[in-house]
Design a protein around this motif. Structure first.
Motif, mmCIF file in Angstrom:
data_model
loop_
_atom_site.group_PDB
_atom_site.id
_atom_site.type_symbol
_atom_site.label_atom_id
_atom_site.label_comp_id
_atom_site.label_asym_id
_atom_site.label_seq_id
_atom_site.Cartn_x
_atom_site.Cartn_y
_atom_site.Cartn_z
ATOM 1 N N ALA A 1 0.826 -1.210 0.000
ATOM 2 C CA ALA A 1 0.000 0.000 0.000
ATOM 3 C C ALA A 1 0.861 1.261 0.000
ATOM 4 O O ALA A 1 0.594 2.210 -0.757
ATOM 5 C CB ALA A 1 -0.927 -0.021 1.217
ATOM 6 N N ARG B 1 1.115 4.115 -3.062
ATOM 7 C CA ARG B 1 0.855 5.542 -2.900
ATOM 8 C C ARG B 1 2.009 6.379 -3.430
ATOM 9 O O ARG B 1 1.809 7.454 -4.008
ATOM 10 C CB ARG B 1 0.603 5.858 -1.422
ATOM 11 C CG ARG B 1 -0.778 5.427 -0.928
ATOM 12 C CD ARG B 1 -1.085 6.057 0.421
ATOM 13 N NE ARG B 1 -0.193 5.537 1.462
ATOM 14 C CZ ARG B 1 -0.480 4.473 2.210
ATOM 15 N NH1 ARG B 1 -1.615 3.820 2.041
ATOM 16 N NH2 ARG B 1 0.363 4.066 3.139
ATOM 17 N N ASP C 1 -4.433 -7.241 0.975
ATOM 18 C CA ASP C 1 -5.280 -6.638 2.001
ATOM 19 C C ASP C 1 -6.187 -5.596 1.376
ATOM 20 O O ASP C 1 -6.054 -5.234 0.202
ATOM 21 C CB ASP C 1 -4.419 -6.018 3.106
ATOM 22 C CG ASP C 1 -3.354 -5.078 2.544
ATOM 23 O OD1 ASP C 1 -3.720 -4.141 1.798
ATOM 24 O OD2 ASP C 1 -2.163 -5.286 2.843
ATOM 25 N N GLU D 1 -6.454 -2.386 1.999
ATOM 26 C CA GLU D 1 -5.833 -1.103 1.657
ATOM 27 C C GLU D 1 -5.189 -1.163 0.277
ATOM 28 O O GLU D 1 -5.344 -0.246 -0.535
ATOM 29 C CB GLU D 1 -4.791 -0.731 2.724
ATOM 30 C CG GLU D 1 -4.241 0.679 2.536
ATOM 31 C CD GLU D 1 -3.250 1.069 3.626
ATOM 32 O OE1 GLU D 1 -2.842 2.240 3.658
ATOM 33 O OE2 GLU D 1 -2.884 0.189 4.444
ATOM 34 N N THR D 2 -4.467 -2.252 0.013
ATOM 35 C CA THR D 2 -3.842 -2.412 -1.310
ATOM 36 C C THR D 2 -4.904 -2.479 -2.392
ATOM 37 O O THR D 2 -4.768 -1.865 -3.458
ATOM 38 C CB THR D 2 -2.981 -3.685 -1.330
ATOM 39 O OG1 THR D 2 -1.990 -3.612 -0.315
ATOM 40 C CG2 THR D 2 -2.302 -3.854 -2.685
ATOM 41 N N GLU E 1 -7.948 -1.222 -2.354
ATOM 42 C CA GLU E 1 -8.587 0.080 -2.531
ATOM 43 C C GLU E 1 -7.732 1.020 -3.376
ATOM 44 O O GLU E 1 -8.245 1.715 -4.262
ATOM 45 C CB GLU E 1 -8.851 0.713 -1.156
ATOM 46 C CG GLU E 1 -9.987 0.061 -0.390
ATOM 47 C CD GLU E 1 -10.093 0.598 1.023
ATOM 48 O OE1 GLU E 1 -9.292 1.508 1.372
ATOM 49 O OE2 GLU E 1 -10.971 0.132 1.773
#
Length: 571
Positions: free
Chosen positions: A372, A376, A393, A395-396, A398
């Motif tokens: 993640a 970013r 996961d 977050e990754t 999304e």
């Protein structure tokens, strides 16, 4: 090879000349080995093996031809274990001296003394043996280092005081020539047999070395347990791990040269009940350019994949279990996209293959630099194509979805059993259905099946096979072409009796249509998604595997083994 050299008798040639003449090593490698030999000593052949210029299995036949000595295998040596023990107990040479000289010997029923040593040309050794066995004719043989090592362990006195715990002593053992040669031999044999992984598994009395070849573990070597500590210490030493740490898992990496090829070796050491278990994955540094067609993808899948990958944005997912070739497929896809007009960035753990023209980022979770965080950061580097090694996961996932919705093409992998389950997996991660439906363009699933060896035999037609053929023709007629060439595995020395040699991929590909988007929006179960995909022309993993079996590339049994015995709507 010059004509004069070709006419020269092998027994009159130096081993370096013979190896060059047989095109097993290059002349400059021999020159480097000779320079090293002048500094540290040792036999030229052993130096070349230690340098990784060739494997011991390549060297021994040449030494046999040059020296006129036969090469004995592990089974031949083991067959004489009783005679070895009886000969040692009845001779004037002590067991300790034989072990120090790394020599095993036995008298056969015909009264001939057979000798195997690490250095059979040592004149002092030969003289001592001749004095001790003056009434016998001595015949000297060659053997692989690991086979000789196994027989030397058989000669060791029982009741050893146990394994050393002293770190300095383990480091000293790890530097000894027999341990170095044993590890080199394991690497060389694994490379020669095209193994993907090496497993070292300890037991109470023995430890086993197994190779994963074509996806199946096969035993290679079994040695006494006391040899494993030194071998594991050697592996830790060269891979940058802590020799003293035996309570926690450790991961490392080695770059080695074996049989003339450069390899990256990923090392994983974990503590277990009997000591430490080691797994080493072999990754060739140099490889032929990957193409999806050479991996086993059919023409219709290639066309669908190319059409989806040509879109400027969206997510393409490849699913499957560990070891199913997902990363290789992604690398092949990137090779096709890498026309130098696009910025391609990858985030991987680990980076398995170096690709020219691609920015590859290695994550480091121990310092918080995970998928993640890396994603970013790379979005500020103006990428066109992003490859994520794995969506692990929420977050990754999304960030990947947001990247796809803001004009990036994202390629990634997901651990699911089939393509239809990928959508449920993303929703279970917490993604909103409308985000999944609008961002995901296509999902592929894959497995690896073993290819039949050239020794395969035609399969006998029976009722189940004929039923399978009819079902396959009704679904995949355009791909079948010629009449069915069903074959079954046989077995020969070339395939080590398995009947299979090499692997190829079988694939499932689901294109996200408008109807499928609507199903995702209402969180339809995987079975309904799969049925919609089949209506749209998608075929299952089993059907794709049976297409390969129809052509005689693999067997029906192998397809069933890999895809399982169940499968709704499949032949």
């Amino acid at each position: 090879m010059t004509q004069a050299l070709a006419q020269q008798d092998a027994s009159q040639m130096m081993i370096g000349e013979l190896l060059v003449a047989q095109a097993l090593v290059a002349a400059d490698e021999v020159a480097r080995a000779l320079a090293f030999q002048r500094q540290v000593g040792g036999r030229l052949g052993a130096v070349l093996v230690r340098m990784g210029a060739l494997s011991e299995d390549q060297l021994l036949p040449q030494l046999s031809e040059q020296l006129g000595m036969t090469v004995l295998g592990s089974q031949e040596l083991a067959a004489h274990a009783t005679a070895m023990r009886e000969t040692v107990e009845g001779c004037s040479l002590s067991r300790a001296w034989l072990l120090a000289q790394e020599l095993v010997l036995w008298v056969s029923a015909d009264g001939v003394l057979h000798c195997v040593a690490r250095n059979p040309l040592d004149s002092n050794l030969r003289e001592a043996v001749a004095d001790a066995f003056s009434n016998h004719t001595a015949v000297w043989h060659l053997a692989r280092s690991q086979d000789l090592e196994a027989m030397l362990r058989h000669l060791q006195a029982e009741g050893a005081d146990g394994r050393p715990d002293d770190v300095a002593h383990l480091r000293e053992l790890a530097e000894e020539a027999p341990v170095v040669e044993l590890l080199s031999g394991i690497f060389s044999s694994a490379a020669d047999e095209a193994a993907s992984d090496i497993h070292l598994e300890p037991g109470e009395q023995r430890f086993v070395v197994r190779y994963r070849i074509d996806g199946v573990l096969q035993p290679h070597l079994e040695l006494p347990r006391e040899r494993m500590d030194a071998l594991v210490s050697r592996i830790k030493l060269v891979s940058g791990l802590d020799i003293a740490e035996r309570r926690l898992p450790q991961d490392g990496r080695i770059s080695v040269r074996v049989s003339g090829a450069e390899l990256d070796v990923r090392v994983s050491v974990i503590p277990c009940a009997q000591g430490e278990s080691v797994v080493m994955r072999l990754l060739p540094k140099e490889r032929a350019q990957l193409q999806l067609a050479t991996l086993g993808m059919e023409a219709d899948h290639l066309a669908e994949f190319a059409r989806t990958a040509a879109q400027p944005h969206g997510i393409i997912l490849i699913t499957g279990p560990t070891g199913s070739g997902k990363s290789t497929t992604l690398y092949a896809a990137l090779e096709g996209l890498n026309d130098r007009s696009r910025k391609i960035v990858t985030v991987e753990d680990p980076v398995e293959f170096q690709m020219r023209g691609v920015v590859q980022i290695q994550t480091h979770t121990e310092i918080g630099y995970d998928f993640a965080r890396a994603l970013r950061a790379i979005l500020r580097h103006d990428p066109d194509v992003i490859m994520i090694g794995e969506m692990r996961d929420a977050e990754t996932a999304e960030i990947a979805v947001q990247s796809a919705l803001t004009g990036h093409l994202v390629l990634s992998t997901l651990h699911t059993n089939d393509a239809a389950s990928a959508f449920s997996r993303l929703l279970d991660m917490g993604l909103e259905p409308f985000l999944v439906a609008s961002s995901v363009r296509a999902v592929g699933a894959q497995r690896l099946v073993r290819k039949l060896c050239s020794c395969a035999q035609p399969a006998q037609a029976d009722a189940p096979l004929e039923h399978m053929a009819r079902e396959l023709e009704s679904r995949c007629r355009s791909l079948l072409g010629a009449p069915a060439q069903w074959r079954v595995a046989a077995g020969c020395p070339l395939c080590r009796g398995t009947g299979y040699r090499g692997r190829l991929g079988i694939y499932e590909f689901i294109d996200v249509t408008e109807a499928l988007q609507q199903a995702i929006m209402r969180r339809a179960p995987a079975a309904e998604v799969a049925q919609l995909a089949r209506v749209n022309g998608s075929r299952s993993l089993r059907e794709d595997g049976l297409v390969k079996a129809w052509r005689g590339l693999t067997s029906v049994d192998e397809v069933m083994r890999v895809t399982g015995l169940d499968g709704e709507g499949e032949p």
